[in-house]
Design an enzyme around this catalytic site. Structure first.
Site, PDB file in Angstrom:
ATOM      1  N   GLU A 240      -0.590  -8.411   5.465  1.00 11.10           N
ATOM      2  CA  GLU A 240      -0.365  -8.773   6.629  1.00 11.10           C
ATOM      3  C   GLU A 240      -1.551  -8.671   7.559  1.00 11.10           C
ATOM      4  OE1 GLU A 240      -0.118  -6.010   4.992  1.00 11.10           O
ATOM      5  OE2 GLU A 240      -0.266  -4.227   6.396  1.00 11.10           O
TER       6      GLU A 240
ATOM      7  N   HIS B  38      -3.250  -5.450   1.728  1.00  5.23           N
ATOM      8  CA  HIS B  38      -2.702  -5.372   2.870  1.00  5.23           C
ATOM      9  C   HIS B  38      -2.518  -6.870   3.453  1.00  5.23           C
ATOM     10  CE1 HIS B  38      -2.339  -1.224   4.650  1.00  5.23           C
ATOM     11  NE2 HIS B  38      -3.314  -1.192   3.694  1.00  5.23           N
TER      12      HIS B  38
ATOM     13  N   CYS C 152       0.758  -1.212  -0.048  1.00  2.00           N
ATOM     14  CA  CYS C 152       0.001  -0.083   0.112  1.00  2.00           C
ATOM     15  C   CYS C 152       0.826   1.306   0.182  1.00  2.00           C
ATOM     16  CB  CYS C 152      -0.845  -0.197   1.193  1.00  2.00           C
ATOM     17  SG  CYS C 152      -2.418   1.093   0.794  1.00  2.00           S
TER      18      CYS C 152
HETATM   19  N1  GLN Z   1      -3.599   6.335   0.898  1.00  2.00           N
HETATM   20  C1  GLN Z   1      -2.545   6.154   1.652  1.00  2.00           C
HETATM   21  C2  GLN Z   1      -1.112   6.842   0.798  1.00  2.00           C
HETATM   22  O1  GLN Z   1      -1.255   7.525   0.067  1.00  2.00           O
HETATM   23  C3  GLN Z   1      -2.007   4.696   1.328  1.00  2.00           C
HETATM   24  C4  GLN Z   1      -3.075   3.745   2.421  1.00  2.00           C
HETATM   25  C5  GLN Z   1      -2.591   2.559   2.944  1.00  2.00           C
HETATM   26  O2  GLN Z   1      -1.349   2.523   2.973  1.00  2.00           O
HETATM   27  N2  GLN Z   1      -3.299   1.905   3.447  1.00  2.00           N
HETATM   28  O3  GLN Z   1       0.047   6.859   1.494  1.00  2.00           O
END
Ligand code: GLN
Length: 190
Positions: free
Chosen positions: A172, A170, A78
């Site tokens: 994890e 995610h 992410c």
């Molecule tokens: N929207 C977040 C960002 O731009 C990422 C979201 C996440 O890691 N769950 O960093």
């Protein structure tokens, strides 16, 4: 194997728990002095802009960039994927990334209506993987050296370029260790 988990912000505890469940020794990486102990690194989800700011203030940014460009195996999830990407769309002005994974990602690419959701993913080597997406980025393009290991809605959600892996979701938080297992196996082999 010794695995570092970038622990400046975000979901690093969960990453640590998964890596420990898989029998690795985990170092929480908060400063340059922690990097020597890392044979692989996980960059967790969280907020990419905040993480970048903390990378700068901790003095970790440049030594970590050097290790990554030197071939340190990395799994970015992410926000961690955003930090690894070569190109960020909808980032803050001058938002930085390490540029070690040849993908173009759009921050918060699912927009408001579908900000966070769960879906079952058909991951190569890990069918029916529970995909947890939280304000996830969308991978809009991948370079020629990138292998797509899972897609959702026609977009890559798990990619790999050699020892560099990125997930828009995610793993994890899935209660399923298979993606970490695959990454650590590949990192060990490298
Ligand atoms: N929207 C977040 C960002 O731009 C990422 C979201 C996440 O890691 N769950 O960093």
């Amino acid at each position: 194997m010794k695995v570092g988990v970038l622990a400046l912000q975000g979901a690093f505890r969960e990453q640590r728990e998964v890596c420990e469940a898989l029998g690795t020794t985990v170092t929480e990486v908060r400063g340059p002095e922690h990097l020597d102990a890392c044979e692989a690194l996980i960059i967790p989800g969280g907020e990419s802009t905040t993480m970048t700011r903390l990378l700068r203030t901790s003095g970790l940014h440049d030594p970590l960039a050097a290790r990554l460009h030197d071939g340190l195996p990395v799994l970015g999830t992410c926000a961690g994927l955003i930090l690894c990407a070569t190109t960020i769309l909808d980032g803050l002005p001058e938002q930085e990334s390490f540029g070690v994974l040849d993908v173009t990602v759009r921050r918060n690419g699912y927009g408001r209506q579908q900000e966070s959701f769960e879906t079952t993913l058909d991951v190569v080597g890990a069918p029916e993987f529970p995909g947890v997406f939280i304000r996830a980025p969308v991978v809009e393009a991948v370079g020629p050296g990138v292998t797509v290991l899972a897609e959702h809605g026609g977009r890559p959600v798990l990619v790999r370029e050699g020892v560099r892996w990125g997930a828009t979701f995610h793993p994890e938080l899935a209660g399923d260790l298979r993606i970490h297992e695959q990454f650590l196996h590949a990192a060990r082999a490298a």
